[in-house]
Design a protein around this motif. Structure first.
Motif, short mmCIF file in Angstrom:
data_model
loop_
_atom_site.label_atom_id
_atom_site.label_comp_id
_atom_site.label_asym_id
_atom_site.label_seq_id
_atom_site.Cartn_x
_atom_site.Cartn_y
_atom_site.Cartn_z
N ASP A 207 -19.18 6.19 -5.48
CA ASP A 207 -20.05 4.93 -4.68
C ASP A 207 -19.74 3.99 -4.23
O ASP A 207 -20.33 2.82 -3.47
CB ASP A 207 -21.54 5.72 -5.34
N SER A 211 -20.79 1.82 -1.34
CA SER A 211 -21.41 0.87 -0.23
C SER A 211 -21.55 -0.43 -0.63
O SER A 211 -22.06 -1.33 -0.21
CB SER A 211 -22.78 0.50 -2.04
N ARG A 228 -28.67 9.53 1.74
CA ARG A 228 -28.07 8.18 1.18
C ARG A 228 -27.64 7.17 2.56
O ARG A 228 -27.62 6.15 3.06
CB ARG A 228 -27.58 7.77 0.11
#
Length: 320
Positions: A207, A211, A228
């Protein structure tokens, strides 16, 4: 009755030892052994749980990373630990589902030596590449691999990342070269540096890289598109037979741990994963936390271990 005489009397009863051990364990610090290095999904999840347990029990809770040998070193440390609930194992797909099919002489039997007492929920997987990688889609990646067989290297750091990549290569009809690493952080660093071209990892460990833009998710594997990243395609949209389950994370204890201790740990973990802030954190990592009973965990483990044997067989991985 004098306390010393009372304990001596209790010691003569067949059920006294577990009761005395369980009572003594209530004052011990709780240790969560993570059989992989810092920064991975297991480490992150264990630290979330450790904070909850410390608050819940009023006891010190320590996370201890014991990486090495595909998780075997950490597992062995818990197998030989006191069976009183004071030492917990961060159980993973590698340690409890895949390793039995990847090693001829595994020094532990996950079904006989341990009992699962909790789960962080079904996980999901990222297929990661560099942001500037020439392939912008899954189809581009497969085309590049077919054009130059063996020219694309994938990094693996546990059984899950290895089997997932090998099974994808089989389903896509391509050749990928496997490069082993001891820890997920090493594989990610090498991918960022361009030494390897792809890494399959669970969404918890991947993640921060996605991100932050350090790495790009080419595809994902989950039951449904990730909330997401709704525009990120699933591998199964192109390869429906790629049914390998996303990474499993749970908590296990030595098999001799008293049932009442297992039940209490199960109660605490179920509360932890279904209550904010842990629930929201796990959902943000594309996990689906839910309450799971001890019986359901046992059934899940048996069924998934059989599936992982079939994945290893299909991918034609060499048993060590």
């Amino acid at each position: 009755m004098h306390r010393r005489h009372c304990l001596a009397w209790l010691a003569g009863l067949p059920f006294a030892a577990p009761l005395v051990d369980a009572a003594a364990a209530q004052d011990k610090p709780i240790q969560i052994i993570v059989p992989f290095g810092p920064g991975g999904s297991g480490d992150i999840s264990a630290r979330l749980l450790a904070e909850f347990l410390a608050h819940k029990t009023g006891r010190a809770v320590v996370v201890d990373n014991r990486p090495g040998a595909n998780g075997i070193i950490g597992v062995e440390a818990v197998r030989s630990a006191p069976a009183d609930g004071s030492v917990l194992l961060l159980a993973t797909t590698s340690t409890h589902l895949a390793n039995p099919s990847l090693f001829r002489k595994l020094p532990y039997d996950p079904g006989k030596d341990f009992r699962l007492v909790g789960s962080f929920g079904p996980g999901s997987t990222y297929m990661l590449v560099r942001p500037d990688a020439p392939y912008k889609t899954l189809q581009d990646f497969v085309a590049a691999a077919k054009k130059a067989p063996g020219s694309i290297n994938y990094g693996h750091f546990n059984a899950t990342s290895k089997v997932t990549a090998a099974l994808f290569a089989h389903e896509a009809g391509i050749e990928l070269e496997a490069i082993p690493y001891k820890q997920v952080s090493q594989a990610m660093s090498e991918l960022i540096a361009g030494q390897i071209q792809v890494v399959f990892t669970d969404t918890v460990a991947g993640d921060a890289f996605v991100s932050s833009g350090q790495l790009r998710a080419l595809a994902a594997h989950s039951d449904a598109r990730l909330k997401r990243y709704p525009d990120l395609p699933l591998i199964t949209e192109s390869y429906p037979r790629f049914t390998i389950r996303g990474g499993f994370l749970g908590i296990a204890v030595p098999a001799a741990t008293p049932l009442e201790v297992q039940q209490k740990l199960n109660q605490w973990i179920n509360e932890a994963v279904t209550t904010d802030p842990i629930r929201s954190r796990l959902e943000g990592f594309a996990f689906a936390p839910a309450k799971v009973s001890l019986a359901e965990l046992a059934t899940f483990e048996r069924q998934e271990r059989a599936k992982w044997k079939s994945y290893v067989d299909i991918a034609r991985l060499e048993v060590q």
